[in-house]
Design an enzyme around this catalytic site. Structure first.
Site, PDB file in Angstrom:
ATOM      1  N   TYR A   1      -5.422  -2.468  10.814  1.00 53.34           N
ATOM      2  CA  TYR A   1      -4.377  -3.434  10.458  1.00 53.34           C
ATOM      3  C   TYR A   1      -4.453  -3.980   9.037  1.00 53.34           C
ATOM      4  CZ  TYR A   1      -2.039  -8.013  10.376  1.00 53.34           C
ATOM      5  OH  TYR A   1      -1.268  -9.095  10.028  1.00 53.34           O
TER       6      TYR A   1
ATOM      7  N   SER B   1       2.482  -2.114   9.554  1.00 52.91           N
ATOM      8  CA  SER B   1       1.167  -1.473   9.626  1.00 52.91           C
ATOM      9  C   SER B   1       1.076  -0.340  10.646  1.00 52.91           C
ATOM     10  CB  SER B   1       0.089  -2.522   9.877  1.00 52.91           C
ATOM     11  OG  SER B   1       0.496  -3.365  10.920  1.00 52.91           O
TER      12      SER B   1
ATOM     13  N   CYS C   1     -13.525 -12.497  16.681  1.00 56.69           N
ATOM     14  CA  CYS C   1     -14.254 -11.978  15.523  1.00 56.69           C
ATOM     15  C   CYS C   1     -14.930 -13.146  14.824  1.00 56.69           C
ATOM     16  CB  CYS C   1     -13.290 -11.301  14.556  1.00 56.69           C
ATOM     17  SG  CYS C   1     -14.099 -10.827  13.010  1.00 56.69           S
TER      18      CYS C   1
ATOM     19  N   GLY D   1      -4.483 -12.088   1.761  1.00 58.58           N
ATOM     20  CA  GLY D   1      -4.526 -13.543   1.809  1.00 58.58           C
ATOM     21  C   GLY D   1      -3.399 -14.169   1.032  1.00 58.58           C
TER      22      GLY D   1
ATOM     23  N   CYS E   1     -17.628  -1.423  13.158  1.00 60.03           N
ATOM     24  CA  CYS E   1     -17.812  -2.595  14.013  1.00 60.03           C
ATOM     25  C   CYS E   1     -16.654  -2.577  14.999  1.00 60.03           C
ATOM     26  CB  CYS E   1     -17.752  -3.883  13.200  1.00 60.03           C
ATOM     27  SG  CYS E   1     -17.702  -5.351  14.257  1.00 60.03           S
TER      28      CYS E   1
ATOM     29  N   CYS F   1      -9.961 -12.098   3.181  1.00 65.74           N
ATOM     30  CA  CYS F   1      -9.638 -12.458   1.805  1.00 65.74           C
ATOM     31  C   CYS F   1      -9.714 -11.209   0.928  1.00 65.74           C
ATOM     32  CB  CYS F   1     -10.657 -13.443   1.253  1.00 65.74           C
ATOM     33  SG  CYS F   1     -10.628 -15.043   2.043  1.00 65.74           S
TER      34      CYS F   1
ATOM     35  N   ASN G   1     -15.448 -12.448   0.302  1.00 60.18           N
ATOM     36  CA  ASN G   1     -14.656 -12.034   1.466  1.00 60.18           C
ATOM     37  C   ASN G   1     -15.612 -11.874   2.628  1.00 60.18           C
ATOM     38  OD1 ASN G   1     -13.335  -8.839   2.544  1.00 60.18           O
ATOM     39  ND2 ASN G   1     -12.861 -10.847   3.345  1.00 60.18           N
ATOM     40  N   GLY G   2     -15.265 -12.480   3.757  1.00 64.48           N
ATOM     41  CA  GLY G   2     -16.098 -12.350   4.946  1.00 64.48           C
ATOM     42  C   GLY G   2     -16.369 -13.687   5.575  1.00 64.48           C
TER      43      GLY G   2
END
Ligand SMILES: O=P(O)(O)OC[C@H]1O[C@H](OP(=O)(O)OP(=O)(O)O)[C@H](O)[C@@H]1O
Ligand SMILES: NC(=O)CC[C@H](N)C(=O)O
Ligand code: SF4
Ligand SMILES: [Mg+2]
Length: 476
Positions: free
Chosen positions: A256, A301, A400, A43, A449, A17, A117-118
């Protein structure tokens, strides 16, 4: 319950998001609209803006693109000098109006709005505990939990947020707006980006720095992992709420998600992508592999990575594929049928360029293999004699849980097939991914990560980890 369905039955998690906040700037709603517009790639499922006129908070939200909910007339209804906004990433399920953000909390102690976001990995546990203690939730999104947690904690507002976030595990970059204050918070692993800039006498907060240009943001900086910022008329107060912090920025943000003109934690996204392409070319040169005529990137991308490959290899960079700009991101479409149709509508080969050529085809990632399979076929149908696929990231083998829809293992082609089998599936003449260590070398950082590439998650996964283990065992 829908909450579980979101995560497991549809193989989907709540995804990426974009959040944007404005503190103490005239026409905050317009500024937020422009900021969210620059974040629309994060988003497209829904959007919302809440504003404060210093006395009360008003919020308008709706499904679809920003322009489907907001126009001049609607923006004019949102008066105030503070605002917080959100763009939400499309998902199968979970598209109820109640899940659209900002999440509003109305209470006798004062109202506030949250844009997140997350993904909170212990959301299920937290929600069950809160429901057992009498909390009633409006929707099914994990973000609502943040509002509830803040509301139930005691102390001044900084204290309330500080205590609330200590319960959260997972990925979160969120902004909270009260009538006359704003807060920006980033999780202790810094999994999701969040930056701040000055505008006139006020401030803007954004998921990505690309949104600062349009609002004339200056003196920008990143919120640090484990940091809580309080923004009010006196300026910014930095509070480190977590004792143990590390930077584990999502590698997929560079690969990405983010816009090439954004910089995250000091690294420009275009530059990172270009370096990944250079590294792929270096590896090919060292191995003495592949003779080719041209380098082609897959719009959008991977164009930066393709440029990097071309520069390093000395091969010409060519426009072998054209994108219909009116088709959105295919990887984030909710169903496989939609994704396949999307890729067909979106990309076409430039016959005169690719005919009779040996092509190095650079893409940023392979998730399900839909895009690669389609474009290799496209290029071959247009007369390419060889197509060698080079991917600017490692093979995605794990799901993920931190807010990106890389989906469940059964949808990830590299979780089920080895390199040779994937090559065969996408009918390429050769296929190489960038290994994790080489990607870190290329990006010149280890602060990433990389869990979806190697299964090493930087946080506890709670119930989601149990589900993953079962999924892996069932594959055997
Ligand atoms: O293996 P797949 O499941 O096909 O997913 C991988 C593809 O999806 C993404 O592109 P997308 O079309 O979503 O967006 P872009 O235009 O920004 O590259 C990504 O860049 C790959 O090209
Ligand atoms: N995943 C996102 O970044 C969006 C936030 C939240 N998980 C939601 O479902 O709305
Ligand atoms: S698991 Fe992958 S997509 Fe998810 S946060 Fe980590 S690097 Fe990003
Ligand atoms: Mg792509």
């Amino acid at each position: 319950m829908l909450f579980e369905k979101d995560y497991f039955l549809t193989g989907k998690i709540n995804e990426e998001c974009g959040v944007f906040g404005v503190f103490n700037v005239k026409d905050a709603a317009s500024l937020t609209y422009f900021g969210l517009h620059a974040l629309q790639h994060r988003g497209q499922e829904a959007s919302g803006i809440a504003t404060s006129n210093k006395k009360e908070i008003k919020c308008i939200k709706g499904r679809g693109l920003l322009t489907e909910t907001f126009n001049n007339r609607v923006i004019k209804e949102l008066k105030g000098v503070h605002a917080v906004g959100h763009v939400r990433y499309s998902t199968a399920g979970g598209n109820e109006i109640e899940n659209i953000q900002p999440i509003m909390v109305r209470s006798h102690k004062g109202d506030f709005a949250v844009s997140h976001n997350g993904n909170i990995v212990n959301a299920k546990e937290l929600r069950e505990e809160m429901e057992n203690n009498g909390s009633i939730f409006q929707g099914t999104s994990d973000s609502e939990i943040i509002g509830h947690l803040i509301q139930r904690e005691q102390g001044d507002f900084v204290e309330k947020i500080r205590k609330a976030v200590l319960h959260l595990e997972g990925a979160f970059a969120f902004v909270v707006m009260r009538e006359n204050e704003m807060y920006a918070v980033r999780d202790h692993n810094g999994l999701r980006p969040l930056s701040v800039a000055k505008v006139d006498n006020g401030y803007v907060v954004s998921s990505e720095s690309c949104a600062f240009d349009i609002v004339n943001g200056r003196e920008e900086f990143d919120v640090l992992p484990g940091e809580l910022l309080k923004i009010d008329y006196n300026g910014i107060q930095h509070i480190q709420y977590a004792e143990k912090t590390q930077l584990k920025m999502c590698a997929m943000e560079y690969i990405y998600f983010s816009r090439p003109d954004s910089s995250i934690d000091g690294i420009n996204v275009h530059t990172a992508r270009k370096l990944s392409g250079r590294m792929l070319a270096k590896i090919d040169k060292e191995a003495g592999d592949v003779e080719a005529d041209i380098v082609v990137g897959v719009p959008d991308s991977s164009l930066s990575a393709a440029m990097g490959y071309a520069e390093e290899s000395g091969l010409p960079y060519e426009l072998g594929l054209i994108k219909n700009r009116y088709v959105g991101r295919t990887f984030i479409q909710p169903t496989q049928a939609q994704r396949e149709r999307g890729v067909r509508m979106k990309l076409s080969a430039v016959r005169d360029i690719v005919k009779g050529k040996r092509i190095i085809l650079v893409d940023d990632s392979i998730v399900r293999g839909t895009t690669s399979k389609r474009i290799v076929q496209l290029l071959k149908d247009a007369g390419a004699t060889e197509v060698h696929v080079r991917i600017g990231s490692p093979a995605i083998t794990h799901p993920c849980f931190y807010g990106v829809d890389t989906s469940s293992r059964k949808e990830l082609i590299s979780a089920r097939k080895n390199n040779e089998e994937v090559r065969d599936f996408i009918i390429a003449d050769s296929l190489k991914f960038l290994e994790v260590d080489k990607m870190m070398e290329a990006f010149e950082t280890e602060n990433l990560c990389v869990a979806c590439f190697n299964g090493v998650y930087p946080t506890d996964l709670f119930n989601l980890g149990v589900q993953l283990k079962e999924e892996i065992e069932n594959e055997r």
